[in-house]
Design a protein around this motif. Structure first.
Motif, short mmCIF file in Angstrom:
data_model
loop_
_atom_site.label_atom_id
_atom_site.label_comp_id
_atom_site.label_asym_id
_atom_site.label_seq_id
_atom_site.Cartn_x
_atom_site.Cartn_y
_atom_site.Cartn_z
N VAL A 4 43.37 29.49 41.63
CA VAL A 4 42.02 29.94 41.92
C VAL A 4 41.75 31.19 41.09
O VAL A 4 42.44 32.20 41.23
N ILE A 5 40.74 31.11 40.22
CA ILE A 5 40.39 32.23 39.34
C ILE A 5 39.14 32.91 39.90
O ILE A 5 38.11 32.26 40.12
N LEU A 6 39.25 34.20 40.12
CA LEU A 6 38.17 34.98 40.72
C LEU A 6 37.49 35.78 39.62
O LEU A 6 37.97 36.83 39.20
N GLY A 7 36.39 35.25 39.12
CA GLY A 7 35.68 35.84 38.00
C GLY A 7 35.55 34.81 36.88
O GLY A 7 36.55 34.30 36.39
N GLY A 8 34.31 34.52 36.50
CA GLY A 8 34.06 33.52 35.47
C GLY A 8 33.49 34.10 34.21
O GLY A 8 32.67 33.46 33.53
N GLY A 9 33.93 35.33 33.86
CA GLY A 9 33.58 35.91 32.57
C GLY A 9 34.49 35.34 31.49
O GLY A 9 35.09 34.28 31.65
N ILE A 10 34.61 36.05 30.40
CA ILE A 10 35.38 35.54 29.27
C ILE A 10 36.85 35.35 29.63
O ILE A 10 37.45 34.31 29.34
N ALA A 11 37.47 36.33 30.30
CA ALA A 11 38.88 36.22 30.67
C ALA A 11 39.10 35.05 31.62
O ALA A 11 40.00 34.22 31.42
N GLY A 12 38.28 34.96 32.67
CA GLY A 12 38.45 33.90 33.66
C GLY A 12 38.22 32.52 33.09
O GLY A 12 38.97 31.58 33.40
N LEU A 13 37.20 32.37 32.24
CA LEU A 13 36.94 31.07 31.64
C LEU A 13 38.06 30.65 30.70
O LEU A 13 38.49 29.49 30.71
N CYS A 14 38.54 31.58 29.87
CA CYS A 14 39.65 31.25 28.96
C CYS A 14 40.88 30.80 29.75
O CYS A 14 41.55 29.82 29.40
N MET A 15 41.17 31.53 30.83
CA MET A 15 42.31 31.16 31.68
C MET A 15 42.11 29.77 32.26
O MET A 15 43.03 28.93 32.25
N GLY A 16 40.92 29.50 32.77
CA GLY A 16 40.65 28.20 33.35
C GLY A 16 40.76 27.07 32.35
O GLY A 16 41.29 25.99 32.66
N ILE A 17 40.29 27.31 31.14
CA ILE A 17 40.34 26.27 30.11
C ILE A 17 41.79 25.96 29.73
O ILE A 17 42.19 24.79 29.63
N TYR A 18 42.59 27.00 29.51
CA TYR A 18 44.00 26.78 29.17
C TYR A 18 44.69 25.94 30.24
O TYR A 18 45.39 24.97 29.93
N LEU A 19 44.50 26.30 31.50
CA LEU A 19 45.18 25.58 32.58
C LEU A 19 44.65 24.15 32.71
O LEU A 19 45.41 23.21 32.91
#
Length: 368
Positions: A4-19
């Motif tokens: 679960v990623i809390l925050g959908g800015g650049i860091a959160g989106l990049c993390m979500g995409i990688y996973l």
């Protein structure tokens, strides 16, 4: 495993995409997608561009970004002090990059209107994130990517001691085709040699430019109370501030100020904090500005956020034990972050007490 990623800015989106690209069950939660809060645009160096290319490797979506081939430092009279070629630098509008990254994740992975409130515990273990709208997201790993004012960080570490950056920055965006075309591919900066005052200009398209004014608030400033008055009064005072401080700067600067809509400009109070002793607690870990904040002189904030996402995703995917993965992530990133914090403060001090115009505030020239 569900992340679960809390925050959908650049860091959160990049993390979500990688996973997501590695078939991990991931949920990205954001208060409001596609907002421009946090800056109109920024520079990105080779490391960040490499991450973006990796994320887009299997996509047909065009990537945003405008190449920047040189950095030109001028004095307030317009005379060139130094010109430095830049290798693999680009300027990105924040909204363009966010829109691009959102295309790399399916809608089912993105949750909007979710402002993080607190964690839910069962038997002293965090099992879910509670949001202010009443919704709740259960998971096995929770990643705080909620920015410099991170609520996740506050709940893990308590208050961090922010240090004033001692420098403020006005940021704006303006359309002027003639000037934008004349400055294509160049980051131009005008800097006073005897006080903390500079003006930077970077074209983002053939007709549009992002500009910023960095200044020592001891020279002039807007009182804290005025921000609580009407928006019109605040932006009128902001215009007066810029025109007053930059009155002796050359024609290019005056053209930008004349055509700028100050209703869309804002002041950024720069600040940072020392490197945290670790970035995780139990099954919660921080990335991006939630984990570390450095001053803007290094032009490294966005690149560091993207490198965090790449490094942490690699550790999660390659370590069977979460604690070991989080420790490896911290060990990989800590010294680089510490160096950026130190460098930002050194460049800040040089800006406030200039002895020459030779300092170039770009990370590629001073730190790898």
């Amino acid at each position: 495993m569900k992340v679960v990623i809390l925050g959908g800015g650049i860091a959160g989106l990049c993390m979500g995409i990688y996973l997501h690209q590695h078939d991990v069950d991931v949920s990205v939660n954001e208060r409001q997608r596609f907002t421009a809060v946090g800056g109109h645009a920024f520079l990105m160096h080779h490391d960040g561009i490499t991450v973006l290319n990796e994320l887009a490797a299997n996509s047909n979506h065009p990537l945003p970004g405008k190449p920047v081939y040189s950095f030109i430092l001028r004095d307030p009279n317009g005379y060139v002090i130094t010109e430095t070629p830049l290798e693999d630098w680009q300027c990105f509008k924040r909204t363009d990059l966010l829109a691009c990254l959102n295309q790399f994740l399916p809608e089912s992975r993105l949750n909007n209107n979710r402002v993080f409130s607190h964690f839910i515990y069962e038997q002293n273990q965090i099992v879910a994130a509670q949001f202010l709208n009443g919704e709740r997201e259960y998971g096995d790993v929770f990643i705080g990517a909620d920015g410099a004012n991170s609520v996740v960080r506050h709940q893990i570490f308590g208050e961090v001691k922010f240090e004033s950056g001692k420098v403020k920055e006005v940021v704006g965006i303006v359309e002027h085709a003639e000037l934008a075309m004349a400055l294509q591919g160049r980051f131009t900066k005008f800097q006073q040699k005897n006080k903390g005052l500079s003006f930077g200009l970077i074209p983002t398209t053939g007709i549009e430019m992002v500009w910023f004014m960095q200044y020592d608030p001891l020279l002039d400033d807007i009182s804290e109370g005025i921000s609580e008055r009407t928006s019109g009064e605040y932006h009128e005072r902001l215009s007066e501030l810029c025109h007053n401080l930059l009155r002796d700067f050359p024609a290019e600067v005056q053209t930008v100020l004349k055509h700028n809509d100050f209703q869309t400009s804002y002041i950024w109070n720069t600040r940072d904090f020392d490197l945290l002793p670790h970035f995780h607690y139990q099954n919660v870990v921080l990335i991006g500005d939630a984990a570390h904040v450095a001053l803007p002189f290094t032009s490294a904030g966005t690149t560091n956020a993207m490198l965090d996402a790449k490094t942490l995703s690699h550790c999660i995917l390659n370590y069977s034990d979460l604690s070991a993965a989080f420790t490896a992530y911290y060990q990989s990133r800590a010294e680089s972050i510490r160096a950026h914090v130190t460098l930002g403060r050194e460049l800040r001090d040089s800006f406030l007490n200039p002895s020459s115009l030779g300092t170039i505030p770009l990370i590629s020239n001073v730190l790898k």
